[in-house]
Write an enzyme that holds these catalytic residues in place. Sequence first.
Site: not given
Ligand code: SF4
Length: 253
Positions: A130-131, A211, A214, A237
Amino acid sequence: MALHETFNLGGDPELGLQAEVAALNSQFEDATAQEILLAAIRHQFAGGIAMVSSFGADSAVLLHMVAQIDPSTPVLFIDTVKLFPATILYRDQLIEQLGLTDVRTFKPAREDLAETDPAGMLWMSDTDACCHIRKVVPLARALTGFEAWISGRKRFQSKTRSALDAFEIDEGRVKVNPLADWTAADILDYAKTHELPTHPLVAQGYPSIGCMPCTSKVAPGEDPRAGRWRGQDKTECGIHWPIHGKEIDGSGT
Ligand code: SF4
């Protein structure tokens, strides 16, 4: 002419860059954050440098310094589309208050989201992936065309940053860390002296802000970053993986 062009070590650009960074770290060993920024923005990388900011808890300090030197310095902001609405409002407040004239917002590519995270729930199963699509890839796109970038990372933030230099190499670019030797108290003092606005979530128990899915509140006495990816090994990240192993966050907040 950039120093790495001066250091033409057998025509190897990587060696030239390494020599440039070593020379800069030596030259600016005892320099203040403002002196480092001034040299980087006005001279060393003039026209080819951007600041990367998350507009998070500590971001106002470095943004203020950059604005004092040149408010038209490009500031790259990665909007993962999972941020707190308060962060977007804070970004806009700082733009207005500091007079920043070139803040550029980058979002994840629609095709990447459609392919990898169509439901927007990838953070629940694979935070690294996701990151990657929401932060790392958009930042790489945002940095295209720049030879250097400014980060707000500090040595006190983590073990992996404890030897952080003011200048380093990352993916063929120079990364400038003007606050490398600043302490948490230095940050607070500077923000107070210059009456900088704080991110509204700090007062609500979020000393480190990423985010929304998270980031959780931190209890008194806990590590300020305990609320980031709580319960996971993950502490960063991925933006700085190539040179520093696992770290906290791209912007240094
Ligand atoms: Fe995705 Fe969480 Fe990374 Fe944001 S912090 S990009 S929501 S995994």
